[in-house]
Scaffold this motif. Structure first.
Motif, PDB file in Angstrom:
ATOM      1  N   GLY A  35    -121.172 -46.466 -23.159  1.00 39.17           N
ATOM      2  CA  GLY A  35    -121.943 -47.357 -21.853  1.00 39.17           C
ATOM      3  C   GLY A  35    -121.729 -46.774 -20.434  1.00 39.17           C
ATOM      4  N   GLY A  36    -120.449 -46.226 -20.353  1.00 45.14           N
ATOM      5  CA  GLY A  36    -120.170 -45.484 -19.269  1.00 45.14           C
ATOM      6  C   GLY A  36    -120.778 -44.225 -18.890  1.00 45.14           C
ATOM      7  N   TYR A  37    -120.969 -43.509 -19.991  1.00 47.02           N
ATOM      8  CA  TYR A  37    -122.183 -42.212 -19.997  1.00 47.02           C
ATOM      9  C   TYR A  37    -123.318 -42.833 -19.609  1.00 47.02           C
ATOM     10  CZ  TYR A  37    -124.500 -38.017 -21.250  1.00 47.02           C
ATOM     11  OH  TYR A  37    -125.386 -37.038 -21.121  1.00 47.02           O
ATOM     12  N   LEU A  38    -123.909 -43.963 -20.280  1.00 46.95           N
ATOM     13  CA  LEU A  38    -125.316 -44.289 -20.002  1.00 46.95           C
ATOM     14  C   LEU A  38    -125.677 -44.794 -18.466  1.00 46.95           C
ATOM     15  CD1 LEU A  38    -128.093 -44.926 -21.442  1.00 46.95           C
ATOM     16  CD2 LEU A  38    -127.153 -47.265 -21.818  1.00 46.95           C
ATOM     17  N   VAL A  39    -124.491 -45.548 -17.940  1.00 48.74           N
ATOM     18  CA  VAL A  39    -124.732 -45.749 -16.500  1.00 48.74           C
ATOM     19  C   VAL A  39    -124.452 -44.544 -15.732  1.00 48.74           C
ATOM     20  CG1 VAL A  39    -123.372 -46.891 -14.655  1.00 48.74           C
ATOM     21  CG2 VAL A  39    -123.565 -48.123 -16.891  1.00 48.74           C
ATOM     22  N   ALA A  40    -123.674 -43.798 -15.984  1.00 51.38           N
ATOM     23  CA  ALA A  40    -123.531 -42.513 -14.948  1.00 51.38           C
ATOM     24  C   ALA A  40    -124.723 -41.514 -15.163  1.00 51.38           C
ATOM     25  CB  ALA A  40    -122.421 -41.616 -15.538  1.00 51.38           C
ATOM     26  N   ALA A  41    -125.242 -41.490 -16.416  1.00 55.58           N
ATOM     27  CA  ALA A  41    -126.509 -40.652 -16.541  1.00 55.58           C
ATOM     28  C   ALA A  41    -127.618 -41.134 -15.572  1.00 55.58           C
ATOM     29  CB  ALA A  41    -126.963 -40.248 -17.851  1.00 55.58           C
ATOM     30  N   SER A  42    -127.796 -42.679 -15.824  1.00 56.49           N
ATOM     31  CA  SER A  42    -128.957 -43.247 -15.031  1.00 56.49           C
ATOM     32  C   SER A  42    -128.790 -43.378 -13.811  1.00 56.49           C
ATOM     33  CB  SER A  42    -129.386 -44.721 -15.883  1.00 56.49           C
ATOM     34  OG  SER A  42    -128.085 -45.404 -15.558  1.00 56.49           O
ATOM     35  N   ALA A  43    -127.296 -43.276 -13.249  1.00 56.91           N
ATOM     36  CA  ALA A  43    -127.173 -43.353 -11.817  1.00 56.91           C
ATOM     37  C   ALA A  43    -127.406 -41.912 -11.005  1.00 56.91           C
ATOM     38  CB  ALA A  43    -125.760 -43.934 -11.507  1.00 56.91           C
ATOM     39  N   CYS A  44    -127.007 -40.950 -12.047  1.00 56.11           N
ATOM     40  CA  CYS A  44    -127.128 -39.502 -11.428  1.00 56.11           C
ATOM     41  C   CYS A  44    -128.820 -39.347 -11.404  1.00 56.11           C
ATOM     42  CB  CYS A  44    -126.650 -38.618 -12.677  1.00 56.11           C
ATOM     43  SG  CYS A  44    -126.846 -36.822 -12.439  1.00 56.11           S
ATOM     44  N   GLY A  45    -129.691 -39.797 -12.335  1.00 54.36           N
ATOM     45  CA  GLY A  45    -131.116 -39.495 -12.156  1.00 54.36           C
ATOM     46  C   GLY A  45    -131.654 -40.441 -10.861  1.00 54.36           C
ATOM     47  N   LEU A  46    -131.105 -41.511 -10.589  1.00 53.62           N
ATOM     48  CA  LEU A  46    -131.462 -42.267  -9.656  1.00 53.62           C
ATOM     49  C   LEU A  46    -131.127 -41.699  -8.236  1.00 53.62           C
ATOM     50  CD1 LEU A  46    -132.786 -45.165  -8.367  1.00 53.62           C
ATOM     51  CD2 LEU A  46    -130.525 -46.094  -8.769  1.00 53.62           C
ATOM     52  N   LEU A  47    -129.814 -41.301  -8.224  1.00 54.39           N
ATOM     53  CA  LEU A  47    -129.479 -40.607  -7.072  1.00 54.39           C
ATOM     54  C   LEU A  47    -129.981 -39.270  -6.638  1.00 54.39           C
ATOM     55  CD1 LEU A  47    -125.509 -41.197  -7.060  1.00 54.39           C
ATOM     56  CD2 LEU A  47    -127.022 -42.136  -5.589  1.00 54.39           C
ATOM     57  N   SER A  48    -130.502 -38.563  -7.717  1.00 53.78           N
ATOM     58  CA  SER A  48    -130.977 -37.201  -7.567  1.00 53.78           C
ATOM     59  C   SER A  48    -132.629 -37.490  -6.872  1.00 53.78           C
ATOM     60  CB  SER A  48    -131.222 -36.415  -8.717  1.00 53.78           C
ATOM     61  OG  SER A  48    -132.043 -37.100  -9.587  1.00 53.78           O
ATOM     62  N   VAL A  49    -133.069 -38.536  -7.387  1.00 48.86           N
ATOM     63  CA  VAL A  49    -134.397 -38.978  -6.625  1.00 48.86           C
ATOM     64  C   VAL A  49    -134.332 -39.836  -5.236  1.00 48.86           C
ATOM     65  CG1 VAL A  49    -136.397 -40.670  -6.869  1.00 48.86           C
ATOM     66  CG2 VAL A  49    -135.583 -39.381  -8.871  1.00 48.86           C
ATOM     67  N   LEU A  50    -133.182 -40.273  -5.121  1.00 48.41           N
ATOM     68  CA  LEU A  50    -133.087 -40.991  -3.812  1.00 48.41           C
ATOM     69  C   LEU A  50    -132.480 -40.188  -2.531  1.00 48.41           C
ATOM     70  CD1 LEU A  50    -131.716 -44.544  -4.626  1.00 48.41           C
ATOM     71  CD2 LEU A  50    -134.056 -44.115  -4.007  1.00 48.41           C
ATOM     72  N   LEU A  51    -131.763 -39.362  -2.981  1.00 44.01           N
ATOM     73  CA  LEU A  51    -131.081 -38.569  -1.777  1.00 44.01           C
ATOM     74  C   LEU A  51    -131.798 -37.702  -0.984  1.00 44.01           C
ATOM     75  CD1 LEU A  51    -127.678 -37.299  -3.561  1.00 44.01           C
ATOM     76  CD2 LEU A  51    -127.866 -39.248  -1.963  1.00 44.01           C
ATOM     77  N   PRO A  52    -131.888 -37.752   0.293  1.00 40.27           N
ATOM     78  CA  PRO A  52    -132.802 -36.924   1.217  1.00 40.27           C
ATOM     79  C   PRO A  52    -132.449 -35.454   1.571  1.00 40.27           C
ATOM     80  CG  PRO A  52    -131.546 -38.260   2.334  1.00 40.27           C
ATOM     81  CD  PRO A  52    -131.047 -38.549   0.976  1.00 40.27           C
ATOM     82  N   LEU A  53    -132.244 -34.676   0.076  1.00 40.41           N
ATOM     83  CA  LEU A  53    -131.820 -33.464   0.390  1.00 40.41           C
ATOM     84  C   LEU A  53    -132.813 -32.368  -0.685  1.00 40.41           C
ATOM     85  CD1 LEU A  53    -128.100 -33.823  -0.604  1.00 40.41           C
ATOM     86  CD2 LEU A  53    -129.046 -33.275   1.528  1.00 40.41           C
ATOM     87  N   SER A  54    -132.823 -31.357  -0.637  1.00 41.23           N
ATOM     88  CA  SER A  54    -133.470 -30.515  -1.193  1.00 41.23           C
ATOM     89  C   SER A  54    -133.446 -30.805  -2.827  1.00 41.23           C
ATOM     90  CB  SER A  54    -133.203 -28.913  -0.940  1.00 41.23           C
ATOM     91  OG  SER A  54    -131.971 -28.638  -1.486  1.00 41.23           O
ATOM     92  N   PRO A  55    -134.173 -30.526  -3.696  1.00 41.49           N
ATOM     93  CA  PRO A  55    -134.125 -31.053  -5.253  1.00 41.49           C
ATOM     94  C   PRO A  55    -132.783 -30.514  -5.836  1.00 41.49           C
ATOM     95  CG  PRO A  55    -136.330 -30.317  -4.753  1.00 41.49           C
ATOM     96  CD  PRO A  55    -135.750 -30.108  -3.473  1.00 41.49           C
ATOM     97  N   VAL A  56    -132.445 -29.121  -5.458  1.00 43.09           N
ATOM     98  CA  VAL A  56    -131.237 -28.600  -6.112  1.00 43.09           C
ATOM     99  C   VAL A  56    -129.977 -29.373  -5.665  1.00 43.09           C
ATOM    100  CG1 VAL A  56    -129.899 -26.350  -6.267  1.00 43.09           C
ATOM    101  CG2 VAL A  56    -132.354 -26.384  -6.471  1.00 43.09           C
ATOM    102  N   ASP A  57    -129.982 -29.427  -4.258  1.00 43.32           N
ATOM    103  CA  ASP A  57    -128.959 -29.951  -3.697  1.00 43.32           C
ATOM    104  C   ASP A  57    -128.648 -31.638  -4.137  1.00 43.32           C
ATOM    105  OD1 ASP A  57    -127.968 -27.762  -2.317  1.00 43.32           O
ATOM    106  OD2 ASP A  57    -129.148 -28.195  -0.535  1.00 43.32           O
ATOM    107  N   ALA A  58    -129.843 -32.226  -4.225  1.00 40.89           N
ATOM    108  CA  ALA A  58    -129.700 -33.722  -4.473  1.00 40.89           C
ATOM    109  C   ALA A  58    -129.175 -33.852  -5.959  1.00 40.89           C
ATOM    110  CB  ALA A  58    -131.067 -34.238  -4.351  1.00 40.89           C
ATOM    111  N   THR A  59    -129.662 -32.840  -6.703  1.00 38.61           N
ATOM    112  CA  THR A  59    -129.051 -32.804  -8.284  1.00 38.61           C
ATOM    113  C   THR A  59    -127.600 -32.342  -8.389  1.00 38.61           C
ATOM    114  OG1 THR A  59    -131.221 -32.287  -8.853  1.00 38.61           O
ATOM    115  CG2 THR A  59    -129.429 -31.845 -10.667  1.00 38.61           C
ATOM    116  N   LEU A  60    -127.193 -31.692  -7.481  1.00 41.36           N
ATOM    117  CA  LEU A  60    -125.754 -31.131  -7.640  1.00 41.36           C
ATOM    118  C   LEU A  60    -124.904 -32.453  -7.025  1.00 41.36           C
ATOM    119  CD1 LEU A  60    -125.924 -27.475  -6.425  1.00 41.36           C
ATOM    120  CD2 LEU A  60    -125.320 -28.350  -8.653  1.00 41.36           C
TER     121      LEU A  60
END
Length: 105
Positions: A35-60
């Motif tokens: 469950g922790g992995y599921l939450v972390a993976a979905s939060a990672c996906g959401l943050l990479s979409v929401l962060l106002p950075l370049s795609p590479v930096d937002a993903t990192l």
């Protein structure tokens, strides 16, 4: 229980009836790992979409933050009193993150 009732129980029901504390601990461990992995993976996906950075930096940045989110979800799995509440919280949070990702992209 009579002998005929005991014979009709499944193996999982027999284990749960004999070892309730161990199965509760096992459920919390599984909730914290998967469950922790599921939450972390979905939060990672959401943050990479929401962060106002370049795609590479937002993903990192999202990946780095997901480690802290995973740790918080694992700790939360052992802080809540009810096992049902643990699983519901993890599933609701991860599904809400997933729906938000789907709506944004």
């Amino acid at each position: 229980m009579t002998d005929s009732q005991v014979k009709q129980l499944t193996i999982m029901q027999k284990v749960l009836s004999h070892y309730p504390a161990q199965t509760a601990l096992l459920s919390r461990v599984l909730a914290s790992i998967f469950g922790g992995y599921l939450v972390a993976a979905s939060a990672c996906g959401l943050l990479s979409v929401l962060l106002p950075l370049s795609p590479v930096d937002a993903t990192l940045v999202a990946t780095m933050l997901s480690f802290a989110i995973y740790a918080c979800a694992a700790i939360r799995a052992f802080c809540v009193k009810s096992l049902t509440q643990v699983w519901l919280e993890l599933l609701i949070v991860s599904s809400s993150f997933y729906v938000t990702i789907s709506l944004l992209s």
